[in-house]
Design a protein around this motif. Structure first.
Motif, PDB file in Angstrom:
ATOM      1  N   HIS A  72       0.805  -1.221   0.000  1.00  0.00           N
ATOM      2  CA  HIS A  72       0.000   0.000   0.000  1.00  0.00           C
ATOM      3  C   HIS A  72       0.843   1.278   0.000  1.00  0.00           C
ATOM      4  N   SER A  73       2.167   1.152  -0.086  1.00  0.00           N
ATOM      5  CA  SER A  73       3.022   2.332   0.055  1.00  0.00           C
ATOM      6  C   SER A  73       2.801   3.342  -1.067  1.00  0.00           C
ATOM      7  N   GLY A  74       2.609   2.850  -2.286  1.00  0.00           N
ATOM      8  CA  GLY A  74       2.384   3.760  -3.414  1.00  0.00           C
ATOM      9  C   GLY A  74       1.120   4.572  -3.237  1.00  0.00           C
ATOM     10  N   TYR A  75       0.028   3.890  -2.846  1.00  0.00           N
ATOM     11  CA  TYR A  75      -1.240   4.588  -2.628  1.00  0.00           C
ATOM     12  C   TYR A  75      -1.103   5.601  -1.501  1.00  0.00           C
ATOM     13  N   ALA A  76      -0.478   5.181  -0.382  1.00  0.00           N
ATOM     14  CA  ALA A  76      -0.371   6.055   0.784  1.00  0.00           C
ATOM     15  C   ALA A  76       0.486   7.287   0.481  1.00  0.00           C
ATOM     16  N   LEU A  77       1.669   7.074  -0.094  1.00  0.00           N
ATOM     17  CA  LEU A  77       2.552   8.201  -0.393  1.00  0.00           C
ATOM     18  C   LEU A  77       1.993   9.067  -1.520  1.00  0.00           C
ATOM     19  N   ASP A  79       2.796   1.045  -7.659  1.00  0.00           N
ATOM     20  CA  ASP A  79       2.940  -0.213  -6.931  1.00  0.00           C
ATOM     21  C   ASP A  79       2.878  -1.414  -7.873  1.00  0.00           C
ATOM     22  N   ARG A  80       2.078  -1.279  -8.938  1.00  0.00           N
ATOM     23  CA  ARG A  80       1.866  -2.417  -9.842  1.00  0.00           C
ATOM     24  C   ARG A  80       2.943  -2.533 -10.917  1.00  0.00           C
ATOM     25  N   ILE A  81       3.307  -1.428 -11.561  1.00  0.00           N
ATOM     26  CA  ILE A  81       4.200  -1.519 -12.717  1.00  0.00           C
ATOM     27  C   ILE A  81       5.598  -0.964 -12.455  1.00  0.00           C
ATOM     28  N   GLY A  82       5.788  -0.294 -11.322  1.00  0.00           N
ATOM     29  CA  GLY A  82       7.102   0.265 -11.010  1.00  0.00           C
ATOM     30  C   GLY A  82       7.091   1.781 -11.010  1.00  0.00           C
ATOM     31  N   ALA A  83       7.614   2.372  -9.945  1.00  0.00           N
ATOM     32  CA  ALA A  83       7.601   3.834  -9.808  1.00  0.00           C
ATOM     33  C   ALA A  83       8.467   4.505 -10.870  1.00  0.00           C
ATOM     34  N   VAL A 115       1.535  15.574 -13.331  1.00  0.00           N
ATOM     35  CA  VAL A 115       2.409  15.839 -12.187  1.00  0.00           C
ATOM     36  C   VAL A 115       2.024  14.952 -10.998  1.00  0.00           C
ATOM     37  N   GLY A 116       0.751  14.519 -10.966  1.00  0.00           N
ATOM     38  CA  GLY A 116       0.306  13.636  -9.895  1.00  0.00           C
ATOM     39  C   GLY A 116       1.083  12.337  -9.813  1.00  0.00           C
ATOM     40  N   GLY A 117       1.779  11.960 -10.883  1.00  0.00           N
ATOM     41  CA  GLY A 117       2.579  10.746 -10.852  1.00  0.00           C
ATOM     42  C   GLY A 117       4.011  10.955 -10.439  1.00  0.00           C
ATOM     43  N   LEU A 118       4.429  12.204 -10.254  1.00  0.00           N
ATOM     44  CA  LEU A 118       5.838  12.487 -10.002  1.00  0.00           C
ATOM     45  C   LEU A 118       6.223  12.391  -8.529  1.00  0.00           C
ATOM     46  N   SER A 119       5.543  13.128  -7.676  1.00  0.00           N
ATOM     47  CA  SER A 119       5.894  13.108  -6.247  1.00  0.00           C
ATOM     48  C   SER A 119       5.765  11.716  -5.630  1.00  0.00           C
ATOM     49  N   PRO A 120       4.661  10.973  -5.895  1.00  0.00           N
ATOM     50  CA  PRO A 120       4.585   9.616  -5.345  1.00  0.00           C
ATOM     51  C   PRO A 120       5.721   8.722  -5.830  1.00  0.00           C
ATOM     52  N   SER A 121       6.079   8.833  -7.114  1.00  0.00           N
ATOM     53  CA  SER A 121       7.152   8.000  -7.658  1.00  0.00           C
ATOM     54  C   SER A 121       8.478   8.294  -6.978  1.00  0.00           C
ATOM     55  N   VAL A 122       8.777   9.575  -6.796  1.00  0.00           N
ATOM     56  CA  VAL A 122      10.017   9.957  -6.116  1.00  0.00           C
ATOM     57  C   VAL A 122      10.026   9.422  -4.687  1.00  0.00           C
ATOM     58  N   ASN A 123       8.918   9.592  -3.966  1.00  0.00           N
ATOM     59  CA  ASN A 123       8.854   9.144  -2.573  1.00  0.00           C
ATOM     60  C   ASN A 123       8.937   7.626  -2.453  1.00  0.00           C
ATOM     61  N   ILE A 124       8.291   6.910  -3.385  1.00  0.00           N
ATOM     62  CA  ILE A 124       8.329   5.443  -3.352  1.00  0.00           C
ATOM     63  C   ILE A 124       9.747   4.945  -3.576  1.00  0.00           C
ATOM     64  N   LEU A 125      10.425   5.485  -4.589  1.00  0.00           N
ATOM     65  CA  LEU A 125      11.809   5.069  -4.852  1.00  0.00           C
ATOM     66  C   LEU A 125      12.717   5.455  -3.692  1.00  0.00           C
ATOM     67  N   MET A 126      12.476   6.634  -3.112  1.00  0.00           N
ATOM     68  CA  MET A 126      13.281   7.083  -1.982  1.00  0.00           C
ATOM     69  C   MET A 126      13.128   6.133  -0.800  1.00  0.00           C
ATOM     70  N   LYS A 127      11.902   5.695  -0.559  1.00  0.00           N
ATOM     71  CA  LYS A 127      11.655   4.771   0.543  1.00  0.00           C
ATOM     72  C   LYS A 127      12.379   3.451   0.317  1.00  0.00           C
ATOM     73  N   LYS A 128      12.354   2.958  -0.917  1.00  0.00           N
ATOM     74  CA  LYS A 128      12.935   1.649  -1.217  1.00  0.00           C
ATOM     75  C   LYS A 128      14.442   1.623  -1.046  1.00  0.00           C
ATOM     76  N   ILE A 129      15.119   2.738  -1.321  1.00  0.00           N
ATOM     77  CA  ILE A 129      16.584   2.725  -1.316  1.00  0.00           C
ATOM     78  C   ILE A 129      17.183   3.303  -0.036  1.00  0.00           C
ATOM     79  N   THR A 130      16.339   3.736   0.906  1.00  0.00           N
ATOM     80  CA  THR A 130      16.829   4.385   2.123  1.00  0.00           C
ATOM     81  C   THR A 130      16.666   3.473   3.331  1.00  0.00           C
ATOM     82  N   PRO A 131      17.724   3.258   4.126  1.00  0.00           N
ATOM     83  CA  PRO A 131      17.587   2.502   5.375  1.00  0.00           C
ATOM     84  C   PRO A 131      16.568   3.176   6.297  1.00  0.00           C
ATOM     85  N   SER A 132      15.761   2.385   6.978  1.00  0.00           N
ATOM     86  CA  SER A 132      14.661   2.935   7.778  1.00  0.00           C
ATOM     87  C   SER A 132      15.146   3.906   8.852  1.00  0.00           C
ATOM     88  N   ALA A 133      16.336   3.681   9.400  1.00  0.00           N
ATOM     89  CA  ALA A 133      16.843   4.563  10.458  1.00  0.00           C
ATOM     90  C   ALA A 133      17.203   5.951   9.945  1.00  0.00           C
TER      91      ALA A 133
END
Length: 404
Positions: free
Chosen positions: A131-136, A274-278, A316-334
């Motif tokens: 659900h991360s894509g929808y939420a972000l 979430d389905r096809i890739g950010a 533009v609605g597809g840009l901020s979520p995509s950036v945030n989703i990719l950022m979440k995936k590559i960043t350590p949670s801490a």
């Protein structure tokens, strides 16, 4: 209701009114400064630029600091600090007795900001992968829509309730955001006693440094593009409206049309990510946004411009979520709060840089050239994303599929 979904609803409202609070002053600022005793037209323009821009510049500096604090002591305390602080500061602007007090309060507003950073970090760390894509995506609409609709809301309040009430009403909404955050946001956070990492040590722990920088720059470019037309939109609409009247209102609606479209599009494009890739959604959205800027320079009436601005908001609605989703995936949670804080700094700088760029391009080349330059900037960013993000990620997928 899952905790992440309830927190998402509260954070959306808080980020929306925070975005409004940052930008609502734009249409009333020159009038308010004149009311504070500044009579000369050039001085009014100068003070207006300082008062508007200083909030975003200072926010860019402090956003990573509050992001670090969110990682260290929790996200909810940062939400409470920012929402209550902004409620008090924005409310106090209505009592400003000279322009220097107003500028000081705008500077203080930039210092205490950080609600958006804490919200994004909270939702990114609480939401499951499915659900991360929808939420972000949903969350990203709040700040963008609030920032883009803020000038329209500020102008409406000023026209119907008076200039000082712009600040009192906006501060009241932020106080509501504080109360809803206090009573409804839930967070289980374990404070860390580990040694505080310096910025260089933090950066050394980022596994995908090149991609992280790429995402920062893309987020900056997105925000520059959205705000490049703000200094010229009223002049452009005035030339297109052919004496329709209510130019300021029509200009506000035209500028905000992309924000309205963003509210509808971002959650859906977040789900699609979430389905096809950010990375796929980000590339297509960048290219489409760049192409949609160009015909805005050729419109013959304001309704055509509104329609194109609305379509722009959908892309533009597809840009901020995509950036945030990719950022979440590559960043350590801490380190999530610090990295999202840096990303928010890029957005704040983009607001200031976009407005400055639009004004300079219009002054040197012409109003219509603002759309050409902005479209070209987005298309160049799309080409860069294709070679630096899309192709490497697709190649990685193919390699993984072959090896399996």
């Amino acid at each position: 209701m899952p905790i992440w979904r309830r927190n998402l609803i509260v954070c959306w409202f808080g980020m929306f009114v925070t975005g409004v609070g940052m930008s609502q002053i734009a249409p009333v600022l020159p009038l308010f400064i004149r009311q504070l005793g500044v009579d000369h037209a050039s001085a009014v323009s100068q003070y207006s630029g300082i008062a508007f821009g200083i909030t975003y510049i200072v926010s860019a500096v402090f956003s990573p600091i509050w992001g670090y604090a969110a990682d260290k002591i929790g996200r909810k305390p940062m939400l409470l600090r920012a929402s209550l602080g902004m409620a008090l500061v924005v409310g106090c602007m209505g009592f400003a007795h000279n322009v220097y007090v107003l500028i000081g309060l705008r500077l203080l507003q930039g210092v205490i900001t950080g609600y958006g950073t804490a919200c994004t970090t909270l939702i990114a760390t609480q939401t499951d992968k499915a659900h991360s894509g929808y939420a972000l995506g949903t969350l990203s609409t709040a700040n963008i829509a609030g920032s883009l609709l803020g000038p329209l809301i500020g102008g409406f309040i000023e026209e119907n309730f008076g200039m000082q009430n712009v600040f009192f009403i906006t501060g009241g909404f932020m106080l509501i955001a504080f109360l809803t955050t206090l009573f409804f946001v839930k967070e289980t956070f374990v404070r860390s006693d580990k040694k505080v990492l310096s910025m260089s040590e933090t950066w050394s722990r980022i596994p995908e440094k090149k991609l992280t920088v790429m995402l920062f720059i893309t987020f900056l470019v997105i925000t520059v593009a959205m705000y490049s037309v703000e200094p010229v939109i009223t002049v452009y609409v005035d030339g297109l409206s052919r004496s329709l009247g209510h130019v300021a209102l029509i200009a506000g609606i035209t500028f905000s049309a992309s924000g309205l479209a963003n509210i509808f599009a971002a959650p859906r494009l977040g789900k699609l990510s979430d389905r096809i890739g950010a990375h796929k959604v980000m590339l297509v959205s960048l290219a489409a946004a760049g192409l949609l800027f160009i015909p805005q320079a050729f419109v013959h009436n304001v309704w055509q411009l509104m329609a194109l601005r609305f379509l722009l908001g959908l892309t533009v609605g597809g840009l901020s979520p995509s950036v945030n989703i990719l950022m979440k995936k590559i960043t350590p949670s801490a380190l999530t709060g610090r990295i999202f804080g840096l990303n928010m700094s890029a957005a704040y700088l983009g607001v200031f840089a976009g407005a400055a760029m639009g004004g300079e391009v219009s002054a040197w080349l012409g109003v219509r050239d603002v759309f050409y330059v902005t479209g070209a900037l987005l298309l160049m960013n799309a080409v860069w994303v294709y070679f630096q993000v899309f192709k490497p990620l697709e190649s990685g997928k193919q390699t993984a599929g072959t090896s399996s």
